[in-house]
Write a protein that holds these residues in place. Structure first.
Motif, PDB file in Angstrom:
ATOM      1  N   ILE A  28       0.838  -1.203   0.000  1.00 38.65           N
ATOM      2  CA  ILE A  28       0.000   0.000   0.000  1.00 38.65           C
ATOM      3  C   ILE A  28       0.869   1.247   0.000  1.00 38.65           C
ATOM      4  N   VAL A  29       1.864   1.274   0.870  1.00 37.95           N
ATOM      5  CA  VAL A  29       2.786   2.420   0.948  1.00 37.95           C
ATOM      6  C   VAL A  29       3.533   2.594  -0.375  1.00 37.95           C
ATOM      7  N   ALA A  30       4.044   1.510  -0.917  1.00 38.66           N
ATOM      8  CA  ALA A  30       4.814   1.588  -2.165  1.00 38.66           C
ATOM      9  C   ALA A  30       3.953   2.055  -3.334  1.00 38.66           C
ATOM     10  N   GLU A  31       2.730   1.555  -3.423  1.00 43.80           N
ATOM     11  CA  GLU A  31       1.866   1.926  -4.548  1.00 43.80           C
ATOM     12  C   GLU A  31       1.402   3.375  -4.453  1.00 43.80           C
ATOM     13  N   LEU A  32       1.105   3.863  -3.258  1.00 41.98           N
ATOM     14  CA  LEU A  32       0.762   5.285  -3.098  1.00 41.98           C
ATOM     15  C   LEU A  32       1.921   6.164  -3.565  1.00 41.98           C
ATOM     16  N   HIS A  33       3.121   5.799  -3.167  1.00 40.96           N
ATOM     17  CA  HIS A  33       4.305   6.564  -3.557  1.00 40.96           C
ATOM     18  C   HIS A  33       4.523   6.522  -5.072  1.00 40.96           C
ATOM     19  N   ARG A  34       4.414   5.339  -5.645  1.00 41.69           N
ATOM     20  CA  ARG A  34       4.645   5.169  -7.080  1.00 41.69           C
ATOM     21  C   ARG A  34       3.563   5.831  -7.925  1.00 41.69           C
ATOM     22  N   LYS A  35       2.317   5.589  -7.569  1.00 46.09           N
ATOM     23  CA  LYS A  35       1.196   6.039  -8.391  1.00 46.09           C
ATOM     24  C   LYS A  35       0.929   7.538  -8.289  1.00 46.09           C
ATOM     25  N   TYR A  36       1.120   8.107  -7.102  1.00 41.82           N
ATOM     26  CA  TYR A  36       0.753   9.510  -6.887  1.00 41.82           C
ATOM     27  C   TYR A  36       1.935  10.433  -6.597  1.00 41.82           C
ATOM     28  N   ALA A  37       3.137   9.920  -6.529  1.00 40.64           N
ATOM     29  CA  ALA A  37       4.347  10.704  -6.261  1.00 40.64           C
ATOM     30  C   ALA A  37       4.214  11.538  -4.990  1.00 40.64           C
ATOM     31  N   VAL A  38       3.746  10.899  -3.928  1.00 43.78           N
ATOM     32  CA  VAL A  38       3.609  11.547  -2.627  1.00 43.78           C
ATOM     33  C   VAL A  38       4.600  10.916  -1.654  1.00 43.78           C
ATOM     34  N   SER A  39       4.865  11.608  -0.572  1.00 39.03           N
ATOM     35  CA  SER A  39       5.646  11.018   0.514  1.00 39.03           C
ATOM     36  C   SER A  39       4.669  10.226   1.374  1.00 39.03           C
ATOM     37  N   VAL A  40       5.035   9.018   1.714  1.00 39.15           N
ATOM     38  CA  VAL A  40       4.116   8.156   2.466  1.00 39.15           C
ATOM     39  C   VAL A  40       4.908   7.229   3.374  1.00 39.15           C
ATOM     40  N   ALA A  41       4.352   6.984   4.567  1.00 40.54           N
ATOM     41  CA  ALA A  41       5.021   6.100   5.527  1.00 40.54           C
ATOM     42  C   ALA A  41       4.015   5.575   6.539  1.00 40.54           C
ATOM     43  N   GLU A  42       4.348   4.442   7.131  1.00 36.76           N
ATOM     44  CA  GLU A  42       3.597   3.951   8.285  1.00 36.76           C
ATOM     45  C   GLU A  42       4.028   4.806   9.465  1.00 36.76           C
ATOM     46  N   VAL A  43       3.081   5.503  10.088  1.00 36.18           N
ATOM     47  CA  VAL A  43       3.452   6.492  11.098  1.00 36.18           C
ATOM     48  C   VAL A  43       2.886   6.197  12.485  1.00 36.18           C
ATOM     49  N   GLY A  44       2.104   5.142  12.622  1.00 37.43           N
ATOM     50  CA  GLY A  44       1.560   4.855  13.942  1.00 37.43           C
ATOM     51  C   GLY A  44       1.076   3.431  14.055  1.00 37.43           C
ATOM     52  N   ASP A  45       0.848   3.019  15.288  1.00 40.31           N
ATOM     53  CA  ASP A  45       0.358   1.674  15.607  1.00 40.31           C
ATOM     54  C   ASP A  45       1.295   0.578  15.103  1.00 40.31           C
ATOM     55  N   GLN A  46       2.595   0.835  15.142  1.00 45.29           N
ATOM     56  CA  GLN A  46       3.553  -0.150  14.650  1.00 45.29           C
ATOM     57  C   GLN A  46       3.572  -1.427  15.477  1.00 45.29           C
ATOM     58  N   ASP A  47       3.172  -1.358  16.732  1.00 36.65           N
ATOM     59  CA  ASP A  47       3.220  -2.544  17.592  1.00 36.65           C
ATOM     60  C   ASP A  47       1.911  -3.327  17.605  1.00 36.65           C
ATOM     61  N   LEU A  48       0.887  -2.827  16.921  1.00 35.44           N
ATOM     62  CA  LEU A  48      -0.389  -3.532  16.827  1.00 35.44           C
ATOM     63  C   LEU A  48      -0.474  -4.219  15.469  1.00 35.44           C
ATOM     64  N   TYR A  49      -0.846  -5.482  15.443  1.00 30.31           N
ATOM     65  CA  TYR A  49      -0.798  -6.187  14.159  1.00 30.31           C
ATOM     66  C   TYR A  49      -2.059  -6.051  13.315  1.00 30.31           C
ATOM     67  N   ARG A  50      -3.177  -5.559  13.870  1.00 29.44           N
ATOM     68  CA  ARG A  50      -4.382  -5.393  13.046  1.00 29.44           C
ATOM     69  C   ARG A  50      -4.709  -3.935  12.759  1.00 29.44           C
ATOM     70  N   ARG A  51      -3.939  -3.011  13.299  1.00 32.12           N
ATOM     71  CA  ARG A  51      -4.186  -1.585  13.067  1.00 32.12           C
ATOM     72  C   ARG A  51      -2.936  -0.954  12.489  1.00 32.12           C
ATOM     73  N   VAL A  52      -3.155   0.088  11.672  1.00 30.97           N
ATOM     74  CA  VAL A  52      -2.026   0.824  11.118  1.00 30.97           C
ATOM     75  C   VAL A  52      -2.464   2.259  10.844  1.00 30.97           C
ATOM     76  N   THR A  53      -1.558   3.173  11.045  1.00 28.98           N
ATOM     77  CA  THR A  53      -1.759   4.564  10.650  1.00 28.98           C
ATOM     78  C   THR A  53      -0.740   4.862   9.562  1.00 28.98           C
ATOM     79  N   ILE A  54      -1.238   5.292   8.410  1.00 30.62           N
ATOM     80  CA  ILE A  54      -0.386   5.643   7.283  1.00 30.62           C
ATOM     81  C   ILE A  54      -0.513   7.135   7.044  1.00 30.62           C
ATOM     82  N   GLY A  55       0.623   7.810   6.920  1.00 31.88           N
ATOM     83  CA  GLY A  55       0.639   9.235   6.651  1.00 31.88           C
ATOM     84  C   GLY A  55       1.074   9.514   5.223  1.00 31.88           C
ATOM     85  N   VAL A  56       0.409  10.480   4.592  1.00 32.54           N
ATOM     86  CA  VAL A  56       0.714  10.902   3.228  1.00 32.54           C
ATOM     87  C   VAL A  56       0.931  12.407   3.261  1.00 32.54           C
TER      88      VAL A  56
END
Length: 98
Positions: A28-56
């Protein structure tokens, strides 16, 4: 100059480990970056395996272009079948900000 950010709070489907989580989040992170030329990263909930916060984040000289770009990113993430979009937080900063 205009800068915009999106913060996606996502619930992952049938994921039982952090390793499985990464196998869902990385594409998901790679495709957002490739397709839309935005900066993107997983920015939260790194220790939870069913939740994620992605920042663009994106910067543009045109407010309309930036709004359109963020809208397209949001629609793309919302359409992903492997995640449930719980919430989106959008911030927009322009020349009028101090």
């Amino acid at each position: 100059m205009y800068a915009g950010t999106l913060s996606f709070d996502l619930l992952l489907g049938d994921v039982r480990s952090l390793k499985e989580k990464r196998s869902v989040v990385r594409p998901i992170v790679a495709e957002l970056h490739r397709k839309y030329a935005v900066s993107v990263a997983e920015v939260g909930d790194q220790d939870l395996y069913r939740r994620v916060t992605i920042g663009v984040a994106a910067v543009s000289g045109d407010a309309g272009h930036l709004t359109d770009l963020l809208d397209r990113c949001e629609r793309w993430v919302a359409a992903r079948p492997e995640v449930e979009l719980l919430s989106v937080r959008r911030r927009f900063h322009g020349d009028h900000d101090d």
